[in-house]
Enzyme design. Sequence first.
Site, PDB file in Angstrom:
ATOM      1  N   SER A 115      -2.532  -5.333  -4.803  1.00 49.93           N
ATOM      2  CA  SER A 115      -2.336  -4.838  -6.257  1.00 49.93           C
ATOM      3  C   SER A 115      -3.078  -3.460  -6.164  1.00 49.93           C
ATOM      4  CB  SER A 115      -2.670  -5.738  -7.030  1.00 49.93           C
ATOM      5  OG  SER A 115      -4.149  -6.121  -7.007  1.00 49.93           O
ATOM      6  N   LYS A 116      -2.867  -2.978  -7.344  1.00 49.87           N
ATOM      7  CA  LYS A 116      -3.252  -1.499  -7.581  1.00 49.87           C
ATOM      8  C   LYS A 116      -5.007  -1.703  -7.494  1.00 49.87           C
ATOM      9  CE  LYS A 116      -1.802   1.406 -10.537  1.00 49.87           C
ATOM     10  NZ  LYS A 116      -1.209   2.586  -9.686  1.00 49.87           N
ATOM     11  N   ARG A 117      -5.414  -2.885  -7.838  1.00 47.07           N
ATOM     12  CA  ARG A 117      -6.979  -2.986  -7.736  1.00 47.07           C
ATOM     13  C   ARG A 117      -7.662  -2.655  -6.214  1.00 47.07           C
ATOM     14  NH1 ARG A 117      -8.394  -8.195  -6.416  1.00 47.07           N
ATOM     15  NH2 ARG A 117      -6.781  -9.676  -6.515  1.00 47.07           N
ATOM     16  N   HIS A 118      -6.345  -3.048  -5.235  1.00 46.00           N
ATOM     17  CA  HIS A 118      -6.903  -2.672  -3.718  1.00 46.00           C
ATOM     18  C   HIS A 118      -6.708  -1.254  -3.500  1.00 46.00           C
ATOM     19  CE1 HIS A 118      -5.869  -7.267  -3.913  1.00 46.00           C
ATOM     20  NE2 HIS A 118      -7.046  -7.144  -3.469  1.00 46.00           N
ATOM     21  N   GLY A 119      -6.227  -0.333  -4.349  1.00 51.35           N
ATOM     22  CA  GLY A 119      -5.742   0.965  -4.057  1.00 51.35           C
ATOM     23  C   GLY A 119      -4.496   1.197  -3.632  1.00 51.35           C
TER      24      GLY A 119
END
Length: 469
Positions: free
Chosen positions: A240-244
């Site tokens: 997801s976006k929290r992983h970049g």
Amino acid sequence: MNADIRVRFAPSNTGHLHIGGARTALFNWFFAKHHAGTAILRIEDTDRQRSTEEYYDAILQAFDWLGLEWDEGPYRQSRRMALYKEAADKLLSSGAAYRCTCTPEEVNAMRERARAEGKTPKYDGTCRDRYDKDPNIPFCLRLRAPDVGETIVDDILTGEVVFENSQLDDMVIVRTDGTPTYNFCVAIDDIDMKISHVIRGNDHLSNTPKQLLVYQALEETTPKFAHISMILGSDKKRLSKRHGADSVLEYKERGFLPEALINYLVRLGWSHGDQEIFSKEEIVENFALENLNKSAAIFNPEKLLWLNQEYIKSADGDFLVESLDAGLRAQGLSPDVLTHKSREGIVDELRTRSSTLTEMIDGARFFFENEVDFDEKAASKFLTSESSGLMLKLRNELSKIDMFSSENVKSAFHRVMEEEAIKLGKLAQPVRVAITGVTISPGIFETLSLLGKDRSLHRLDAALARINQ
């Protein structure tokens, strides 16, 4: 061209192209190119509420930046409704599909009863033999699933995956408003486009038996399937976006090179010996589905940055200068305050220490700004009355230089150092802060030479004035 190999990538224009989808597209594209086959782009845009032209354009822009040219397409499902209607009518005429007037509330009640009885929660077939013509109330079309036996997905990567037909629903293929459903459209498109291999994420594996039933009902040959592993974050959870996990175009904005992103994404699940860096031509030559890993790939932003830096190091100098110029102009700075040759020197100095083009442009800003933007902590530490005398002596030595090369600048430094009996750091750091505003920059001799004599002297004068104010 190998007419037998035909693959497709089929995103929905309900959002941007993200790296998971981009990797699937790349696997399809490289598989087709390796076999001299046909790679097709198909946009699944039948979600009227969420599909937008903005996202459609963004998907095409992402592929344009990556440099992927599709052999066919983009096809759009929204423009193929007549094809789906024709297929639905054929299934209805053959008895493979039937009209269903059960309301959503009634279907939910059926599923709840089945769940309470410990059975598979699914539609119970109430309308299977109920109508032989269109009723006067809203109805959908359902595909008649077999009650016994098995539907087997013979997957290239995972082998046979068996689904008990008793667990499969009579899926809706046309809604009450006349619009066809996802799994139906996908199967009809793949049949019409003569897709030979369906290469997609293993999150689609549960859709495959539903689509196989459409093939079987229409007596069509099924394609080969390869369900690729997912990409996970470092915490082993779905990316997801929290992983970049940004969109492809966000990576462009952040200063990544398309060649680096392609290389990294393809290597997330595919390997060829111990080699890490591949050109597109090398991937085309060596790509094989059999070399895809079955286990999930772990997204590593640091490795992507490393790989991008490697590509920047070896990038064409003119391309880097053009990128620098464009980035400076976007920030309201004029690259033309320095010569093209100086800008070539700047990118040569920065290419080995920049992980992204954005980092390179930010690192070059001080060369092009009219006034130095001082880091106050650095200025307080190095721009002092003690250092002013040393900088003044250096300023006088620099003013005598006719050819402002890094070697001549270095000689000026050494003359002051010998006269004052000091080491380089004692002089270089105050000068670096005076010239750049910060304590980190390319080599001080090269920095002054690239900045030029007039601009270097002007900045030293400004720093001396700051000390003496």
